[in-house]
Design a protein around this motif. Structure first.
Motif, PDB file in Angstrom:
ATOM      1  N   SER B  43     -28.380 -88.023 -23.075  1.00 33.32           N
ATOM      2  CA  SER B  43     -28.756 -88.922 -24.171  1.00 33.32           C
ATOM      3  C   SER B  43     -27.821 -90.136 -24.171  1.00 33.32           C
ATOM      4  CB  SER B  43     -28.614 -88.140 -25.474  1.00 33.32           C
ATOM      5  OG  SER B  43     -28.698 -88.987 -26.578  1.00 33.32           O
ATOM      6  N   ALA B  44     -28.214 -91.173 -24.893  1.00 33.71           N
ATOM      7  CA  ALA B  44     -27.297 -92.312 -25.063  1.00 33.71           C
ATOM      8  C   ALA B  44     -26.126 -91.832 -25.910  1.00 33.71           C
ATOM      9  CB  ALA B  44     -28.013 -93.455 -25.755  1.00 33.71           C
ATOM     10  N   CYS B  45     -24.934 -91.827 -25.337  1.00 33.98           N
ATOM     11  CA  CYS B  45     -23.752 -91.316 -26.044  1.00 33.98           C
ATOM     12  C   CYS B  45     -22.546 -91.584 -25.148  1.00 33.98           C
ATOM     13  CB  CYS B  45     -23.888 -89.817 -26.312  1.00 33.98           C
ATOM     14  SG  CYS B  45     -24.152 -88.810 -24.842  1.00 33.98           S
ATOM     15  N   CYS B  46     -21.386 -91.088 -25.532  1.00 34.68           N
ATOM     16  CA  CYS B  46     -20.214 -91.301 -24.677  1.00 34.68           C
ATOM     17  C   CYS B  46     -20.463 -90.825 -23.257  1.00 34.68           C
ATOM     18  CB  CYS B  46     -19.002 -90.573 -25.260  1.00 34.68           C
ATOM     19  SG  CYS B  46     -18.249 -91.488 -26.612  1.00 34.68           S
ATOM     20  N   TRP B  47     -21.289 -89.791 -23.124  1.00 38.14           N
ATOM     21  CA  TRP B  47     -21.521 -89.248 -21.779  1.00 38.14           C
ATOM     22  C   TRP B  47     -22.305 -90.216 -20.883  1.00 38.14           C
ATOM     23  CZ3 TRP B  47     -20.629 -86.334 -17.738  1.00 38.14           C
ATOM     24  CH2 TRP B  47     -19.642 -85.337 -17.864  1.00 38.14           C
ATOM     25  N   LEU B  67     -33.728 -91.754 -23.365  1.00 36.86           N
ATOM     26  CA  LEU B  67     -33.822 -92.492 -24.614  1.00 36.86           C
ATOM     27  C   LEU B  67     -33.006 -91.772 -25.677  1.00 36.86           C
ATOM     28  CD1 LEU B  67     -37.687 -92.925 -24.576  1.00 36.86           C
ATOM     29  CD2 LEU B  67     -35.982 -94.620 -23.925  1.00 36.86           C
ATOM     30  N   PHE B  68     -32.334 -92.520 -26.504  1.00 34.71           N
ATOM     31  CA  PHE B  68     -31.450 -91.944 -27.504  1.00 34.71           C
ATOM     32  C   PHE B  68     -32.188 -90.908 -28.356  1.00 34.71           C
ATOM     33  CE2 PHE B  68     -28.383 -93.295 -31.150  1.00 34.71           C
ATOM     34  CZ  PHE B  68     -27.517 -92.260 -30.835  1.00 34.71           C
ATOM     35  N   ALA B  69     -33.394 -91.245 -28.774  1.00 30.55           N
ATOM     36  CA  ALA B  69     -34.097 -90.398 -29.743  1.00 30.55           C
ATOM     37  C   ALA B  69     -34.933 -89.306 -29.105  1.00 30.55           C
ATOM     38  CB  ALA B  69     -34.994 -91.262 -30.628  1.00 30.55           C
ATOM     39  N   GLY B  99     -24.775 -87.790 -33.054  1.00 33.09           N
ATOM     40  CA  GLY B  99     -25.721 -88.779 -33.570  1.00 33.09           C
ATOM     41  C   GLY B  99     -27.093 -88.579 -32.954  1.00 33.09           C
ATOM     42  N   GLY B 100     -27.121 -88.400 -31.642  1.00 33.64           N
ATOM     43  CA  GLY B 100     -28.373 -88.224 -30.922  1.00 33.64           C
ATOM     44  C   GLY B 100     -29.030 -86.880 -31.198  1.00 33.64           C
ATOM     45  N   THR B 101     -28.328 -86.000 -31.886  1.00 28.05           N
ATOM     46  CA  THR B 101     -28.868 -84.676 -32.169  1.00 28.05           C
ATOM     47  C   THR B 101     -29.179 -84.506 -33.653  1.00 28.05           C
ATOM     48  OG1 THR B 101     -27.557 -83.772 -30.367  1.00 28.05           O
ATOM     49  CG2 THR B 101     -28.409 -82.208 -31.976  1.00 28.05           C
ATOM     50  N   ASP B 103     -29.155 -86.800 -36.000  1.00 29.09           N
ATOM     51  CA  ASP B 103     -29.848 -87.918 -36.647  1.00 29.09           C
ATOM     52  C   ASP B 103     -31.088 -88.337 -35.861  1.00 29.09           C
ATOM     53  OD1 ASP B 103     -27.892 -87.932 -38.608  1.00 29.09           O
ATOM     54  OD2 ASP B 103     -26.665 -89.425 -37.602  1.00 29.09           O
ATOM     55  N   ILE B 104     -30.919 -89.310 -34.996  1.00 30.41           N
ATOM     56  CA  ILE B 104     -32.088 -89.961 -34.386  1.00 30.41           C
ATOM     57  C   ILE B 104     -32.883 -89.025 -33.479  1.00 30.41           C
ATOM     58  CG2 ILE B 104     -30.838 -90.936 -32.412  1.00 30.41           C
ATOM     59  CD1 ILE B 104     -32.443 -93.529 -32.798  1.00 30.41           C
ATOM     60  N   GLY B 105     -32.202 -88.038 -32.893  1.00 34.37           N
ATOM     61  CA  GLY B 105     -32.917 -87.171 -31.947  1.00 34.37           C
ATOM     62  C   GLY B 105     -33.478 -85.910 -32.575  1.00 34.37           C
ATOM     63  N   CYS B 123     -25.132 -80.030 -27.718  1.00 39.50           N
ATOM     64  CA  CYS B 123     -24.692 -81.137 -28.558  1.00 39.50           C
ATOM     65  C   CYS B 123     -23.184 -81.070 -28.631  1.00 39.50           C
ATOM     66  CB  CYS B 123     -25.292 -81.016 -29.956  1.00 39.50           C
ATOM     67  SG  CYS B 123     -24.510 -82.137 -31.129  1.00 39.50           S
ATOM     68  N   TYR B 124     -22.533 -82.052 -28.027  1.00 42.76           N
ATOM     69  CA  TYR B 124     -21.077 -82.082 -28.209  1.00 42.76           C
ATOM     70  C   TYR B 124     -20.820 -82.976 -29.415  1.00 42.76           C
ATOM     71  CZ  TYR B 124     -21.057 -86.679 -26.044  1.00 42.76           C
ATOM     72  OH  TYR B 124     -21.292 -87.995 -25.774  1.00 42.76           O
ATOM     73  N   ASP B 125     -20.108 -82.415 -30.341  1.00 46.76           N
ATOM     74  CA  ASP B 125     -20.024 -83.017 -31.671  1.00 46.76           C
ATOM     75  C   ASP B 125     -18.627 -83.588 -31.891  1.00 46.76           C
ATOM     76  OD1 ASP B 125     -20.007 -83.590 -34.354  1.00 46.76           O
ATOM     77  OD2 ASP B 125     -20.332 -81.523 -35.031  1.00 46.76           O
TER      78      ASP B 125
HETATM   79  C1  LIG Z   1     -32.677 -96.515 -30.367  1.00 50.37           C
HETATM   80  C2  LIG Z   1     -31.222 -96.737 -30.221  1.00 50.37           C
HETATM   81  N1  LIG Z   1     -30.471 -97.048 -31.291  1.00 50.37           N
HETATM   82  C3  LIG Z   1     -29.158 -97.238 -31.148  1.00 50.37           C
HETATM   83  C4  LIG Z   1     -28.567 -97.120 -29.939  1.00 50.37           C
HETATM   84  C5  LIG Z   1     -27.105 -97.410 -29.816  1.00 50.37           C
HETATM   85  N2  LIG Z   1     -26.299 -96.247 -29.497  1.00 50.37           N
HETATM   86  C6  LIG Z   1     -25.972 -95.920 -28.231  1.00 50.37           C
HETATM   87  S1  LIG Z   1     -24.933 -94.652 -28.106  1.00 50.37           S
HETATM   88  C7  LIG Z   1     -24.840 -94.534 -29.782  1.00 50.37           C
HETATM   89  C8  LIG Z   1     -23.904 -93.567 -30.419  1.00 50.37           C
HETATM   90  C9  LIG Z   1     -24.172 -92.184 -29.998  1.00 50.37           C
HETATM   91  O1  LIG Z   1     -23.515 -91.352 -30.872  1.00 50.37           O
HETATM   92  P1  LIG Z   1     -23.491 -89.815 -30.619  1.00 50.37           P
HETATM   93  O2  LIG Z   1     -24.856 -89.329 -30.315  1.00 50.37           O
HETATM   94  O3  LIG Z   1     -22.794 -89.170 -31.749  1.00 50.37           O
HETATM   95  O4  LIG Z   1     -22.653 -89.656 -29.280  1.00 50.37           O
HETATM   96  P2  LIG Z   1     -21.176 -90.204 -29.006  1.00 50.37           P
HETATM   97  O5  LIG Z   1     -21.288 -91.655 -28.732  1.00 50.37           O
HETATM   98  O6  LIG Z   1     -20.374 -89.920 -30.208  1.00 50.37           O
HETATM   99  O7  LIG Z   1     -20.744 -89.477 -27.803  1.00 50.37           O
HETATM  100  C10 LIG Z   1     -25.659 -95.459 -30.406  1.00 50.37           C
HETATM  101  C11 LIG Z   1     -25.810 -95.612 -31.861  1.00 50.37           C
HETATM  102  C12 LIG Z   1     -29.372 -96.792 -28.838  1.00 50.37           C
HETATM  103  N3  LIG Z   1     -28.886 -96.637 -27.596  1.00 50.37           N
HETATM  104  N4  LIG Z   1     -30.686 -96.585 -29.014  1.00 50.37           N
END
Ligand SMILES: Cc1ncc(C[n+]2csc(CCOP(=O)(O)OP(=O)(O)O)c2C)c(N)n1
Ligand code: SF4
Lengths: 368, 311
Positions: B43-47, B67-69, B99-101, B103-105, B123-125
């Motif tokens: 997912s879109a995240c630090c990884w 995709l993030f969601a 966030g990706g788990t 909330d949006i995902g 989900c790494y939190d």
């Molecule tokens: C639809 C959409 N909205 C916003 C973003 C911006 N975005 C990319 S990574 C991220 C944060 C992800 O947070 P989390 O899932 O908690 O993972 P972490 O970054 O903490 O590892 C956001 C808000 C995106 N990529 N796609």
């Protein structure tokens, strides 16, 4: 079904439902050997197709209107990932206010997502084009959207010649999705490239090249289709354009009405021609410019509207003609939004108006 | 516990996580168990960054960024595509942040596990949106400061209980884990990999950047979270069979909070309130775990063998 897809993702929206309901039956009774996934949203439908196509199997989904808009993010992703997903979109207008009837604003608002877009006039063409689409999409590694109009096509019955499975197999035999997620040779797909400044630019450059290539690939696939199945469509179809005073340009189902209107007018001695645009992305700019340049007057009928600009096909054709020394006066009619009927007499009105005026008095001519 | 998985690494050194990041460590342990026959959906995240930037990857397994969601939906597609090609044994692993788990995902995750798609969703939190710079998420604990919950406006709602949400879907296996307890984490991954259907791991991943602790406390932070019962380690089979996998030492929550910058604004009453809340949650969990006594070991084994669901 004929393309032997392996994964179908489906989320209901009127008027697309007839398509996925049939596919569900096909899967249930074993006529189609595919996984039918009842996903929880269109956003997920596209993501599911992306995931499955990335492993190298054929996928399909269908949607419409708000469903297509909800996929928007995924549409960019599928194209950027160069995945040959094929999707049918049943054109339906976009709210607010709600309307389930047809215009093309849903798909045309996705024109910059990197999908090939092929607009169809009748149900036979829809079926044929889906088969062609897999061939083209897989050859150039780009996703392809087939457009058909809500209710005019989705909820009417029509006699359609079902293509012979064996012939389709043969037709598609030389194109399989490239196997991407190779377990033996692991790679990362769609990850970040931000730290390499020119990488993104390069990806886009190659995507654009593939789009350009798609024109020729489509023509070849269409030609081969003709040899096998006896029908061809072409990116553009010209109809009775010889010595025309006005050439109409249409897409989708309005073409059928326009064709009849042209026949009637030709009978009464008026020289009217017709060009139907099937391929909208990539836009066959050179071809259309070459075809239209010799005429004095062109009337484009758009069942869509780019708010603040005008009819979208008209604008694209104007752009295609810009570098021609001689170019026709272009009358851009916006008609049939929200499923309003575009009748032969309305088309005749547009033609009359075009004949009577030297040049278009405005960018948008409202035809109602 | 004697744990005997091969120790081959599938995360290359030189990945791009910050020093002291537990998220990188957790995935490294997970892949040690899952091995090479794995596809990661990220997912879109630090990884996204830890996984490496084009043209490099830090993973020795194939990965598809998503995709993030819709990571769970993309994983659905990957699983079906692989199955269709006779690769049913391949592990499909989702790596997503909170966030990706939470909330949006959540929609696509709920949809996918309701269908009992066969994948392991991890989900790494780190309790915030870290990749975009430490904003609050619905996993951010009450009282924490983030860039969107600044001092004076601290995070004011309690953390969403994602495991309960997953358990309520009656998925075959859902568990919490933490890289500070590698054996526990690995044994859960091992179990999950033997179960068909949807598996969910909620991994607490202390993050020095968001939480404000010195990097050398990386492991200590996770240990304290578990030992103070802020983050109990347990598993849930089929949504109702609870099993606490590690008895916490019962350190005061204060010990855990005081090492982190994000909680330094809290007064004694507030810390006390957090302690009470943690005790209450622990009480609820232990009561749930007592259901265990009504359930025979055989039932759990059946679950692990996939006899209940998702066969
Ligand atoms: C639809 C959409 N909205 C916003 C973003 C911006 N975005 C990319 S990574 C991220 C944060 C992800 O947070 P989390 O899932 O908690 O993972 P972490 O970054 O903490 O590892 C956001 C808000 C995106 N990529 N796609
Ligand atoms: S911000 Fe936190 S979770 Fe993200 S890589 Fe750095 S330490 Fe890890």
């Amino acid at each position: 079904m004929l393309a032997r897809v392996k994964v179908i993702a489906a989320y209901p929206i009127t008027p697309q439902t007839t398509i996925v309901e049939e596919l569900s039956k096909f899967c249930a009774d074993g006529r189609l050997d595919a996984d039918f996934v009842k996903v929880e949203s269109e956003h997920s439908a596209m993501a599911c197709c992306i995931g499955a196509t990335a492993t190298g199997v054929r996928t399909f989904t269908a949607t419409s209107s708000h469903g297509l808009l909800y996929m928007h993010e995924g549409l960019h992703w599928a194209a950027g990932a160069r995945l040959p997903i094929v999707m049918a979109n049943v054109n339906r207008s976009v709210g607010a206010p709600w309307s389930i009837r047809c215009d093309q604003n849903d798909s045309l608002s996705q024109r910059d997502t990197g999908w090939i877009q092929l607009y169809c006039e009748d149900n036979q063409e829809v079926m044929d084009t889906i088969v062609q689409a897999y061939k083209v999409a897989e050859r150039v590694s780009l996703p392809c959207m087939i457009l058909l109009e809500g209710f005019s096509l989705s909820h009417t019955t029509d006699i359609v010649e079902i293509l012979d499975q064996e012939l389709v197999d043969r037709y598609l035999a030389d194109s399989q999705p490239e196997n991407r997620l190779d377990l033996e040779d692991p790679h990362s797909f769609c990850g970040t490239c931000s730290p390499v400044p020119n990488a993104y630019f390069n990806f886009r450059y190659h995507q654009q090249k593939a789009m350009e290539e798609a024109k020729a690939v489509f023509k070849a696939a269409d030609e081969e289709f003709h040899q096998v199945f006896g029908r061809r469509y072409g990116p553009l179809e010209t109809y009775r354009c010889e010595e025309a005073e006005v050439v109409l340009v249409t897409s989708g189902t309005i073409t059928s009405t326009a064709r009849d209107t042209v026949d009637d007018l030709r009978k009464s001695g008026q020289r009217i021609g017709l060009i139907k645009i099937k391929m909208f992305r990539p836009f066959p700019s050179d071809e259309i410019a070459a075809l239209l340049a010799p005429y004095e007057k062109v009337a484009v009928i758009d069942r869509n509207l780019s708010s603040g600009q005008g009819g979208i096909f008209a604008a694209e054709i104007k752009a295609a003609l810009y570098n021609r020394k001689k170019r026709p006066a272009l009358f851009g009619f916006v008609a049939g939004l929200g499923g309003m009927d575009v009748t032969p007499s309305l088309i005749e009105d547009m033609i009359r108006f075009t004949l009577e005026n030297e040049s278009p008095p405005a960018d948008i001519l409202w035809a109602a | 516990m004697n744990f005997s998985t091969p120790q081959e690494d599938y995360v290359y050194p030189g990945h791009q996580a910050c020093p002291g990041c537990n998220a990188a460590l957790a995935v490294r342990f997970i892949l040690q168990v899952l091995g090479r026959n794995t596809v990661a959906v990220i997912s879109a995240c630090c990884w996204t960054n830890i996984g490496g930037a084009y043209p490099n990857t830090s993973l020795k397994v194939s990965s598809l960024h998503s995709l993030f969601a819709a990571s769970a939906a993309m994983a659905t597609g990957v699983r079906l595509g692989l199955k269709r090609q006779g690769k049913g044994e391949t592990n499909v692993l989702v790596i997503a942040g909170d966030g990706g788990t939470f909330d949006i995902g959540l929609q696509s995750l709920s949809g996918a596990v309701e269908r009992n798609e066969d994948f392991l969703y991890v989900c790494y939190d780190n309790e915030g949106y870290m990749n975009t710079g430490n904003q609050r998420s619905s996993a951010t604990p009450w009282g924490a400061a983030t860039t969107t919950t600044a001092a004076g406006n601290l995070e004011a709602s309690i953390k969403k209980n994602i495991l309960e949400i997953m358990a309520a879907h009656r998925i075959p296996y859902a568990a919490t884990a933490c890289a500070a307890f590698p054996d526990d984490l690995k044994s859960k991954v091992e179990k999950a990999s033997r179960i068909k259907g949807s598996k969910f791991l909620h991994i607490l991943s202390p993050c020095p950047v968001g939480w404000g602790y010195p990097t050398e406390y990386m492991v200590k932070m996770g240990r304290l979270a578990v030992d103070s019962k802020v983050f109990p380690l347990y598993e849930v089979y089929d949504g109702f069979q609870y099993n606490i996998t590690l008895e916490p030492k019962g350190n005061p929550v204060r010990e855990y909070l005081k090492l982190q910058n994000r909680f330094r604004y809290l007064n004694d009453d507030e810390v006390e309130w957090i302690q009470k809340n943690v005790d209450k949650e622990w009480g609820i969990l232990t009561e749930r775990a007592k259901i265990r006594k009504y359930i025979k070991d055989q039932d759990i084994n059946d679950s692990v063998e996939g006899k209940y669901k998702g066969i």
